[in-house]
Design a protein around this motif. Structure first.
Motif, PDB file in Angstrom:
ATOM      1  N   HIS A 100       0.817  -1.210   0.000  1.00 30.55           N
ATOM      2  CA  HIS A 100       0.000   0.000   0.000  1.00 30.55           C
ATOM      3  C   HIS A 100       0.856   1.268   0.000  1.00 30.55           C
ATOM      4  N   CYS A 101       1.965   1.258   0.719  1.00 31.66           N
ATOM      5  CA  CYS A 101       2.846   2.432   0.733  1.00 31.66           C
ATOM      6  C   CYS A 101       3.543   2.598  -0.614  1.00 31.66           C
ATOM      7  N   LEU A 102       3.967   1.502  -1.213  1.00 30.95           N
ATOM      8  CA  LEU A 102       4.624   1.566  -2.525  1.00 30.95           C
ATOM      9  C   LEU A 102       3.700   2.175  -3.562  1.00 30.95           C
ATOM     10  N   VAL A 103       2.455   1.707  -3.622  1.00 28.56           N
ATOM     11  CA  VAL A 103       1.495   2.226  -4.596  1.00 28.56           C
ATOM     12  C   VAL A 103       1.277   3.718  -4.382  1.00 28.56           C
ATOM     13  N   ASP A 104       1.159   4.126  -3.130  1.00 24.25           N
ATOM     14  CA  ASP A 104       0.918   5.539  -2.818  1.00 24.25           C
ATOM     15  C   ASP A 104       2.100   6.408  -3.230  1.00 24.25           C
ATOM     16  N   ILE A 105       3.313   5.946  -2.976  1.00 19.86           N
ATOM     17  CA  ILE A 105       4.505   6.717  -3.347  1.00 19.86           C
ATOM     18  C   ILE A 105       4.589   6.872  -4.863  1.00 19.86           C
ATOM     19  N   LEU A 106       4.349   5.800  -5.586  1.00 18.45           N
ATOM     20  CA  LEU A 106       4.403   5.865  -7.049  1.00 18.45           C
ATOM     21  C   LEU A 106       3.349   6.820  -7.589  1.00 18.45           C
ATOM     22  N   TYR A 107       2.159   6.795  -6.992  1.00 20.13           N
ATOM     23  CA  TYR A 107       1.100   7.721  -7.427  1.00 20.13           C
ATOM     24  C   TYR A 107       1.512   9.168  -7.178  1.00 20.13           C
ATOM     25  N   ARG A 108       2.015   9.461  -5.997  1.00 21.30           N
ATOM     26  CA  ARG A 108       2.390  10.835  -5.675  1.00 21.30           C
ATOM     27  C   ARG A 108       3.579  11.299  -6.528  1.00 21.30           C
ATOM     28  N   LEU A 168      18.465   8.392  -1.565  1.00 22.62           N
ATOM     29  CA  LEU A 168      17.581   8.079  -0.449  1.00 22.62           C
ATOM     30  C   LEU A 168      16.983   6.690  -0.631  1.00 22.62           C
ATOM     31  N   VAL A 169      17.001   5.896   0.440  1.00 20.02           N
ATOM     32  CA  VAL A 169      16.377   4.578   0.448  1.00 20.02           C
ATOM     33  C   VAL A 169      15.132   4.652   1.325  1.00 20.02           C
ATOM     34  N   VAL A 170      13.996   4.172   0.798  1.00 20.36           N
ATOM     35  CA  VAL A 170      12.734   4.186   1.536  1.00 20.36           C
ATOM     36  C   VAL A 170      12.287   2.758   1.792  1.00 20.36           C
ATOM     37  N   LEU A 171      12.103   2.422   3.056  1.00 22.77           N
ATOM     38  CA  LEU A 171      11.570   1.110   3.428  1.00 22.77           C
ATOM     39  C   LEU A 171      10.050   1.229   3.462  1.00 22.77           C
ATOM     40  N   ALA A 172       9.434   0.950   2.319  1.00 20.24           N
ATOM     41  CA  ALA A 172       7.990   1.126   2.141  1.00 20.24           C
ATOM     42  C   ALA A 172       7.272  -0.143   2.595  1.00 20.24           C
ATOM     43  N   ARG A 173       7.279  -0.375   3.906  1.00 16.68           N
ATOM     44  CA  ARG A 173       6.777  -1.604   4.517  1.00 16.68           C
ATOM     45  C   ARG A 173       7.639  -2.787   4.095  1.00 16.68           C
TER      46      ARG A 173
END
Length: 287
Positions: A100-108, A168-173
């Motif tokens: 869910h976090c990955l999808v949101d980041i890609l959308y934004r 930057l590295v993001v741990l998206a869950r």
């Protein structure tokens, strides 16, 4: 952005004349201040500042501005960073089964809310896990891991970070604990998201545990990754009130929504140079 902009962030011991010195430097170099924020931490005796500026009369190069600012920085013993805002930071996303976090980041990112350049998506689950998600041209790396292969997997991740020049590295869950060595290498440039129950309700099914205890607030925390597990400097948090009518599924659903917005805000704050580390805490200059 209508004009070519730069952003300067700094921290240093609080001494008289810092704001004057920065303003004078910008004026002498033909720059115009667009936005300026500052904070004097009376507890630590440190001063923090963020300034966005552009050319008032003459254009200046990033390298030229950095060289010209050095005497000011040395005079006040500053830790500072000066960046051209047109250069988007390169961001790598690590994800596990929950996306869910990955999808949101890609959308934004696609809508322009997050001004970044994705470099790769890395997962410990195969591509089929995300068959309904459009990655476009973003490279996907399937790097499975277990206790015996953790070192090799982290070496592979580090290789991708270096090859793609990731900022930057993001741990998206991303549901794997990074080693102390990996956390150390990424200090200050790795953001994690998790529920805000910690140190309570550790392990699997935290929302079910919270429901059993009858909690009234749920939330999420985004923070920088350090070798102290889930105890890095906090960037953003949010909460939502729940009631006795909410089931564990309701808590998980609401929790996913909080996680999405908290992580996206934390990423945006970092990308826009709004975060300055202050020991184990952060100074966040809000927009």
């Amino acid at each position: 952005m209508p004009h070519h902009q730069f952003v300067l962030t700094l921290s240093c011991p609080d001494l008289p004349g810092i704001v004057s010195a920065v303003s004078t430097f910008l004026f002498d170099n033909g720059q115009n201040i667009i936005d300026a924020q500052q904070f004097d931490d009376s507890e630590t005796g440190l001063f923090f500042m963020r300034v966005v500026f552009n050319a008032a009369q003459t254009r200046a190069s990033l390298q030229g501005l950095r060289e010209a600012f050095l005497p000011v920085a040395e005079r006040f013993r500053m830790r500072w960073h000066l960046r051209d805002r047109s250069n988007r930071r390169r961001v790598m996303l690590l994800v596990s089964q929950s996306h869910h976090c990955l999808v949101d980041i890609l959308y934004r990112w696609r809508t322009g809310e997050l001004e970044m350049q994705p470099t790769a998506i890395i997962s410990n689950h195969p591509r089929e896990t995300y068959k309904d998600i459009e990655f476009g041209d973003i490279p996907f790396h399937y790097l499975p891991v277990n206790k015996e292969t953790r070192r090799q997997q982290e070496t592979a991740i580090s290789g991708v970070i270096a090859h793609t020049k990731t900022d930057l590295v993001v741990l998206a869950r991303y549901m794997q604990i990074l080693s102390n060595e990996m956390s150390g290498r990424l200090e200050g440039r790795c953001i994690n998201i998790h529920h805000s129950f910690l140190p309570g309700f550790k392990g699997a099914r935290p929302y079910h545990q919270a429901h059993e205890r009858g909690v009234k607030l749920i939330g999420a925390t985004a923070h920088y990754v350090t070798s102290d597990l889930d105890e890095g400097p906090i960037i953003d948090q949010d909460v939502e009130r729940i009631s006795h009518r909410d089931t564990p599924a309701d808590l998980a659903r609401k929790g996913r929504d909080i996680e999405r917005r908290v992580l996206s805000r934390a990423i945006r704050y970092h990308l826009e140079d709004r975060v300055i580390l202050n020991g184990k805490k952060t100074v966040i200059f809000m927009d």
